[in-house]
Design an enzyme around this catalytic site. Structure first.
Site, short mmCIF file in Angstrom:
data_model
loop_
_atom_site.label_atom_id
_atom_site.label_comp_id
_atom_site.label_asym_id
_atom_site.label_seq_id
_atom_site.Cartn_x
_atom_site.Cartn_y
_atom_site.Cartn_z
N ASP A 24 -0.26 5.15 1.02
CA ASP A 24 -0.48 6.12 2.09
C ASP A 24 -0.43 5.48 3.46
O ASP A 24 -1.13 4.49 3.73
CB ASP A 24 -1.82 6.83 1.88
CG ASP A 24 -1.77 7.79 0.70
OD1 ASP A 24 -0.94 8.71 0.73
OD2 ASP A 24 -2.54 7.59 -0.25
N ASP A 77 0.85 -1.18 0.00
CA ASP A 77 0.00 0.00 0.00
C ASP A 77 0.90 1.24 0.00
O ASP A 77 2.10 1.15 0.29
CB ASP A 77 -0.89 -0.03 1.25
CG ASP A 77 -1.73 1.22 1.39
OD1 ASP A 77 -2.43 1.57 0.42
OD2 ASP A 77 -1.70 1.83 2.47
#
Length: 220
Positions: free
Chosen positions: A17, A15
């Site tokens: 953020d 991922d």
């Protein structure tokens, strides 16, 4: 630091953020404005927003709102987010972690679109992986597993051979639904029962093994 656990995989799915890039201040500011406009408590909004595409967050919070309005707001917010990079920095350990996996099978799986992905990774001084699944790549948002399953397929591996790195409840749920193990990153991840947990990426060491496996050591 000592090794608390070791997980093995043939690919790592990352991922962006709050896993690789700290963009929390920007995210909270923009969602705070949206929450105020709709009379919603910001804490309630952020509890849903992390890890999801914006339109999916809006649909969950305002189920009777026309979806075309959600998509329009989402497009506007993405444009705003792309221009705001002050304070966007790498999560501790992210530069060394990405350097360690650069020659190993890995992919970025993010709810951001291409423009925002490039803006935030660039602002943090991080390379964008060659394989990336962005908002344009999928038809549904995390917690649906589509993004992680697409990343595994692009890497030519079954889902069970992939190890996910995620910070949010939606992302961890998506990884699990894809049949993958998940390393939770950051304080928010603890509540969502990841396979293993680290405060940040300084707590991870990656080792390439001769049998084609990647050993991920969780340090404590």
């Amino acid at each position: 630091m000592t090794v608390n656990a070791t997980l093995t995989a043939r690919a790592l799915l990352l991922d962006m953020d709050s896993t690789l890039v700290n963009s929390e201040a920007v995210v909270e500011r923009l969602w705070g404005t949206w929450a105020a406009a709709h009379g919603l408590p910001i804490d309630e909004v952020l509890a849903v927003a992390h890890g999801r595409q914006g339109w999916a967050t809006m649909a969950a919070l305002l189920p009777d709102r026309p979806m075309e309005l959600n998509h329009a707001d989402n497009a506007r917010m993405l444009r705003e987010e792309t221009t705001i990079v002050d304070g966007v920095v790498p999560v501790p350990g992210a530069p060394a972690f990405l350097a360690a996996v650069a020659h190993l099978p890995h992919a970025l799986v993010t709810s951001a679109d291409i423009a925002l992905t490039e803006a935030r990774m660039g602002a943090a001084g991080l390379p964008v992986p060659a394989v990336r699944i962005t908002a344009e790549s999928v038809t549904v948002s995390k917690p649906d597993p589509e993004g992680f399953l697409k990343a595994a397929a692009e890497l030519g591996l079954p889902p069970g051979d992939c190890l996910v790195f995620e910070d949010s409840g939606a992302g961890i749920a998506a990884g699990k639904a894809a049949g993958m193990r998940v390393v939770g990153v950051g304080a928010r991840a603890v509540a969502h029962d990841p396979t293993a947990h680290v405060a940040d990426l300084t707590g991870v060491r990656v080792e390439e093994r001769g049998d084609g496996l990647i050993a991920v050591h969780i340090l404590g």
